[in-house]
Design a protein around this motif. Structure first.
Motif, PDB file in Angstrom:
ATOM      1  N   ASP A   1       2.372 -10.337 -12.836  1.00  0.00           N
ATOM      2  CA  ASP A   1       2.398  -8.970 -12.294  1.00  0.00           C
ATOM      3  C   ASP A   1       1.552  -8.029 -13.143  1.00  0.00           C
TER       4      ASP A   1
ATOM      5  N   LYS B   1       0.950   4.401   6.356  1.00  0.00           N
ATOM      6  CA  LYS B   1       1.678   3.162   6.035  1.00  0.00           C
ATOM      7  C   LYS B   1       0.718   1.994   5.829  1.00  0.00           C
TER       8      LYS B   1
ATOM      9  N   ASP C   1       2.881   0.369  -5.272  1.00  0.00           N
ATOM     10  CA  ASP C   1       2.817  -0.646  -4.224  1.00  0.00           C
ATOM     11  C   ASP C   1       3.007  -2.066  -4.760  1.00  0.00           C
ATOM     12  N   TYR C   2       2.408  -2.348  -5.881  1.00  0.00           N
ATOM     13  CA  TYR C   2       2.508  -3.703  -6.410  1.00  0.00           C
ATOM     14  C   TYR C   2       3.857  -3.978  -7.048  1.00  0.00           C
TER      15      TYR C   2
ATOM     16  N   GLY D   1       6.519  -1.650  -7.114  1.00  0.00           N
ATOM     17  CA  GLY D   1       7.665  -1.009  -6.483  1.00  0.00           C
ATOM     18  C   GLY D   1       8.414  -0.049  -7.393  1.00  0.00           C
TER      19      GLY D   1
ATOM     20  N   LYS E   1      -7.140  -4.212   5.451  1.00  0.00           N
ATOM     21  CA  LYS E   1      -6.662  -4.430   4.094  1.00  0.00           C
ATOM     22  C   LYS E   1      -7.794  -4.330   3.085  1.00  0.00           C
TER      23      LYS E   1
ATOM     24  N   ILE F   1      -0.566   1.239   2.271  1.00  0.00           N
ATOM     25  CA  ILE F   1       0.301   0.616   1.262  1.00  0.00           C
ATOM     26  C   ILE F   1      -0.199  -0.793   0.985  1.00  0.00           C
ATOM     27  N   LEU F   2      -0.423  -1.043  -0.279  1.00  0.00           N
ATOM     28  CA  LEU F   2      -1.004  -2.315  -0.688  1.00  0.00           C
ATOM     29  C   LEU F   2       0.087  -3.360  -0.886  1.00  0.00           C
ATOM     30  N   THR F   3      -0.320  -4.567  -0.672  1.00  0.00           N
ATOM     31  CA  THR F   3       0.577  -5.695  -0.986  1.00  0.00           C
ATOM     32  C   THR F   3      -0.059  -6.511  -2.098  1.00  0.00           C
ATOM     33  N   PRO F   4       0.747  -6.919  -3.065  1.00  0.00           N
ATOM     34  CA  PRO F   4       0.169  -7.652  -4.195  1.00  0.00           C
ATOM     35  C   PRO F   4      -0.453  -8.970  -3.746  1.00  0.00           C
ATOM     36  N   ASP F   5      -1.570  -9.240  -4.324  1.00  0.00           N
ATOM     37  CA  ASP F   5      -2.255 -10.488  -4.021  1.00  0.00           C
ATOM     38  C   ASP F   5      -1.691 -11.570  -4.929  1.00  0.00           C
ATOM     39  N   THR F   6      -0.847 -12.381  -4.364  1.00  0.00           N
ATOM     40  CA  THR F   6      -0.166 -13.393  -5.184  1.00  0.00           C
ATOM     41  C   THR F   6      -1.097 -14.515  -5.616  1.00  0.00           C
TER      42      THR F   6
END
Lengths: 281, 162
Positions: free
Chosen positions: B16, A46, B120-121, B123, B98, A49-54
């Motif tokens: 995006d 888990k 991930d980005y 979805g 991260k 899982i990457l999170t977008p870099d806003t």
């Protein structure tokens, strides 16, 4: 139980990616809690899982945008609309003023001399208390039927000075006098007594208080010249037209009833001015 | 699609798409070019593209442009400098999970990396990713699982190092 230690990886990856069927989720979660080592593996996965870099944004969006066509409001339309509105207002005011000017003078129809208005013999004064009414004099003028005259063959030298009258007209007049020797056109009971009644030889005159009432009289009465003043609401053009239609229908009715009437003229006077002449021929 | 609708799509999805492409190609100029090319193609096909599938169409075009760009890049053996904010090898020393994952991501094969980013980005589902990459759902699932295992391995190594 479907999920076991030999096949859990397939369920694990689906559960990790939120692709596991909803009916299998409780069973897999139970499996995870009963298998601590697999739960630990799941926690590690888990974390991958990457999170977008806003903070990363595309800063050159203006290169992508298309210019929308500007909505140009036609200014010249406004100018023309304003001019049209002003002109309409002026016309309306002028028309209203004109109508009122025609109404306000308390028109009292005066009998004209025969030289100027020979066909009108009587005039009914317009009621003065109705300021909003247009006095209209209606003259129904009917002439007797005429047959095509056949001129006799005469010696022009002998009758040089004598007026040449069609034979049939003379005979017809004599015949009529014989048929109705004592018939003198009398005033219709519908006519107010105050209105002078002047019979005419060929065109008897009668005044009617109501134009739609046709006095049943002889042919002479149908050869009538009728003058009346009828109050009418001035502000309604529709009312005037309705009134005229009634008069026209009346003349047509007269013509239908009496075969000898050849033509009927409807004259409408506003004041002393003849505004309408309908030949109901 | 009207100009207004197109501009709305720029506003909604340009970031995006740029983020996805930049993460893969790791070059700002190339990423910008790919985004512009993708939107140019979208505008050319504006009559054919369904409004509800514009994002998917954009990512499909962007993905293929990305793959082409990566192939060219490998042929020229260019070593691109990676901006610090997009992740670098020095950041792995910060014991930041991260950043360690981001570093591990860079080591993934291009296809697995693209699948991970799409998942991930953005979805996307297996089916949508398969549609974009022209892979079957099962292939997407397998490649994703392999990518996860490799990323997990990098994390295990990080924990051992700590």
């Amino acid at each position: 139980m479907i999920i076991n230690e030999n096949n859990y990886e397939e369920f694990l990856v689906d559960y990790l990616h939120n692709e596991l069927a909803s009916d299998l989720v409780p069973e897999f979660e139970l499996f995870l809690h009963t298998h601590p080592s697999i739960l630990e593996e799941y926690i590690l996965l888990k974390e991958t899982i990457l999170t977008p870099d806003t903070d990363i944004v595309f800063e050159k969006k203006e290169l992508l945008y298309k210019e929308e066509p500007a909505i140009l409001f036609p200014v010249y339309w406004i100018k023309y609309l304003a001019i049209a509105a002003v002109l309409s207002g002026i016309l309306f005011i002028g028309y209203t003023f004109l109508i009122k000017t025609k109404i306000q003078p308390s028109f009292v129809a005066q009998p004209k001399s025969e030289s100027t208005l020979p066909n009108i013999d009587t005039v009914i004064p317009t009621p003065q208390n109705k300021k909003d009414s247009i006095p209209i004099n209606v003259v129904i003028h009917s002439t007797q039927q005429k047959v095509n005259p056949i001129l006799p063959k005469v010696n022009l030298l002998q009758h040089r000075m004598a007026p040449q009258v069609p034979v049939d007209i003379v005979q017809q007049e004599k015949k009529e006098k014989q048929q109705t020797p004592n018939e003198v056109v009398t005033q219709s009971p519908l006519i107010p007594h105050s209105i002078p009644y002047i019979p005419n030889k060929r065109e008897d005159t009668i005044a009617m208080a109501q134009p739609e009432i046709v006095p049943e009289k002889s042919n002479h009465i149908l050869m009538m010249q009728d003058t009346t003043a009828v109050p009418l609401i001035a502000s309604t053009e529709k009312g005037i037209l309705k009134f005229i239609n009634k008069i026209a229908a009346l003349t047509h009715q007269i013509k239908l009833k009496k075969e000898k009437i050849k033509q009927t003229n409807l004259l409408v006077f506003v004041g002393n001015t003849k505004i309408l002449n309908i030949n109901n021929n | 699609m009207t100009i207004h609708q197109y501009n709305q799509q720029v506003k909604m999805h340009a970031d995006d798409l740029y983020r996805f492409v930049l993460k893969n190609i790791r070059n700002q100029q190339d990423a910008e070019d790919i985004v512009q090319q993708s939107y140019k193609i979208l505008w050319m096909k504006k009559e054919e593209v369904d409004l509800e599938k514009i994002k998917s169409y954009l990512f499909t075009v962007g993905y293929h442009k990305l793959v082409d760009a990566l192939r060219k890049k490998k042929k020229t053996h260019l070593v691109e400098s990676i901006p610090e904010k997009f992740g670098g090898s020095s950041e792995t020393k910060n014991h930041d999970v991260k950043k360690a994952v981001n570093e591990a991501l860079e080591k993934l094969p291009d296809l697995q990396k693209q699948l991970v980013l799409l998942k991930d980005y953005e979805g996307y589902s297996y089916e949508e990713i398969g549609s974009i990459t022209k892979l079957s759902e099962n292939q997407v699932k397998v490649y994703l699982f392999r990518a996860r295992l490799q990323l997990k391995t990098s994390l295990i190594g990080l924990e051992n190092h700590i």
